[in-house]
Design an enzyme around this catalytic site. Structure first.
Site, PDB file in Angstrom:
ATOM      1  N   VAL A  82       0.869  -1.189   0.000  1.00  0.00           N
ATOM      2  CA  VAL A  82       0.000   0.000   0.000  1.00  0.00           C
ATOM      3  C   VAL A  82       0.902   1.234   0.000  1.00  0.00           C
ATOM      4  O   VAL A  82       1.759   1.360   0.878  1.00  0.00           O
ATOM      5  CB  VAL A  82      -0.869   0.051   1.282  1.00  0.00           C
ATOM      6  N   HIS A  83       0.758   2.093  -0.983  1.00  0.00           N
ATOM      7  CA  HIS A  83       1.560   3.324  -0.947  1.00  0.00           C
ATOM      8  C   HIS A  83       0.947   4.492  -1.710  1.00  0.00           C
ATOM      9  O   HIS A  83       1.456   5.605  -1.644  1.00  0.00           O
ATOM     10  CB  HIS A  83       2.965   3.073  -1.494  1.00  0.00           C
ATOM     11  N   ARG A  84      -0.129   4.281  -2.466  1.00  0.00           N
ATOM     12  CA  ARG A  84      -0.700   5.364  -3.289  1.00  0.00           C
ATOM     13  C   ARG A  84      -1.242   6.485  -2.415  1.00  0.00           C
ATOM     14  O   ARG A  84      -1.898   6.214  -1.393  1.00  0.00           O
ATOM     15  CB  ARG A  84      -1.875   4.864  -4.107  1.00  0.00           C
ATOM     16  N   ARG A 101       6.228   5.939   3.078  1.00  0.00           N
ATOM     17  CA  ARG A 101       5.107   6.898   3.111  1.00  0.00           C
ATOM     18  C   ARG A 101       3.948   6.337   3.945  1.00  0.00           C
ATOM     19  O   ARG A 101       3.328   7.046   4.739  1.00  0.00           O
ATOM     20  CB  ARG A 101       4.624   7.164   1.679  1.00  0.00           C
TER      21      ARG A 101
END
Ligand code: UDP
Length: 356
Positions: free
Chosen positions: A212-214, A247
């Protein structure tokens, strides 16, 4: 041009973020092997942690960058502006015959704009992808990069059609997908070197892999909470391994969300990733690259987004959006090339430069 036959064309390739190091892995190899090309590699510094950058150069045998900057953080405009200035200086000094940019990051945008303004041909690798969601920073980057590019190297037929719909038909090619090349090369290396399954004590076929990073998932605490709750529910069925993007790590801490029940690890190198992917029962991701890699390893994927650029993975039953009730009937995807996209790209570039 006299002597064109024996001439070596100099290209400057711009990388900065993890997926670009992975794409540079097969491409730089093909360029190094081509007698008519030489490459000058520029690293903007967009990703800088050892496990988001150095490990890829080391494990995948990518030559160290000739020019490395330390440009990250700040707003999109601030980051892109600093990159533009830095890349322009490199291009003026190196005087390349072409500039290669990959994908859809701020490094892609800055490289493409700096080169186009200096009248240097831009080669965009992974051209023509569209989510049709202009709230995604990546969508803006790829649309602008495509519109200033001279050679547009598309991974699929749909990408070619997307460009045609925007009036771009010159310089468009479909040599295949570098990520498929990267997957094939990494699988061989991973068999020899990767140990992550044993380290995490995971049994092949009995765990899921998640990333998950968007921004759309990390920047809104309520959305991030939904994603975490979804993964925790899955973790009740089988272990879920989550190599955590920096992030996302910051966003989780800021939102006060815990990840109890998930196997959270630091980001891993591409060989460990390849082993984790190969033996996973399912992939949960908002990454573009991973949706396809899941297919390359024939692992069903669930995309943690409201849309995807890789629509053929959905129509062929290997991927679904997390909001979809189920998968389409499963078929092989006749796209992405033959695993030698990098060599085909090198030939396209040489053919173009020899004619220009
Ligand atoms: N990846 C990796 N280690 C990790 C997580 C991802 O090597 O811990 C690889 C993954 O296999 C894929 C690429 O990084 O090839 C995806 O990068 P990212 O998700 O950052 O970007 P995107 O694909 O969304 O552009």
């Amino acid at each position: 041009m006299p002597g064109a036959q024996s001439r070596r064309w100099r290209i400057v390739s711009i990388v900065g973020a993890r997926p670009q190091f992975i794409k540079a892995f097969p491409f730089s190899r093909a360029v190094r092997a081509h007698p008519a090309l030489e490459e000058v590699l520029v690293h903007t510094g967009q990703h800088f942690d050892a496990n988001m950058s150095d490990i890829f150069f080391r494990e995948l045998g990518i030559a160290p960058p000739h020019h490395a900057f330390d440009i990250h953080g700040g707003s999109h405009a601030a980051m892109t502006g600093r990159m533009l200035t830095a890349i322009e200086e490199v291009l003026v000094a190196e005087m390349p015959d072409a500039v290669v940019v990959y994908g859809d990051t701020n490094s892609t945008l800055a490289g493409a704009l700096a080169a186009a303004k200096l009248h240097i041909p831009v080669v965009h690798i992974e051209a023509g992808l569209r989510s049709f969601n202009r709230r995604m920073p990546e969508e803006i980057n790829r649309v602008v990069a495509d519109h200033v590019s001279t050679l547009l190297l598309c991974p699929t037929r749909l990408a070619v059609e997307n460009l045609a719909a925007e009036g771009i038909t010159r310089g468009v090619h479909n040599p295949g997908d570098l990520m498929f090349d990267a997957t094939l090369l990494a699988t061989v290396l991973a068999e020899k070197h990767a140990r992550i399954l044993a380290t995490l004590n995971l049994s092949p076929g009995h765990y899921a892999l998640a990333t998950v990073h968007r921004a759309e998932n990390t920047d809104d605490p309520a959305q991030l909470a939904k994603v975490v709750a979804y993964l925790k529910a899955e973790a009740e069925k089988q272990p879920v391994v989550l190599p955590l993007h920096p992030r996302t790590q910051h966003a989780l801490a800021a939102a006060g969300l815990d990840t109890r029940g998930l196997i959270v690890i630091d980001p891993v190198g591409y060989l460990d990733m390849s082993q984790l992917l190969h033996h996973a029962a399912r992939v949960f991701t908002d990454s573009g690259g991973l949706q396809k890699e899941a297919y390359f390893h024939r692992v069903p994927c669930v995309t943690l987004r409201g849309e995807t650029e890789w629509v053929e993975t959905i129509s062929h039953g290997w991927n679904r959006l997390w909001t979809d009730p189920g998968y389409a009937p499963r078929k092989d995807i006749r796209e992405y090339g033959d695993g030698h996209a990098a060599e085909a790209m090198a030939e396209i570039i040489v053919a173009y430069l020899s004619r220009a």
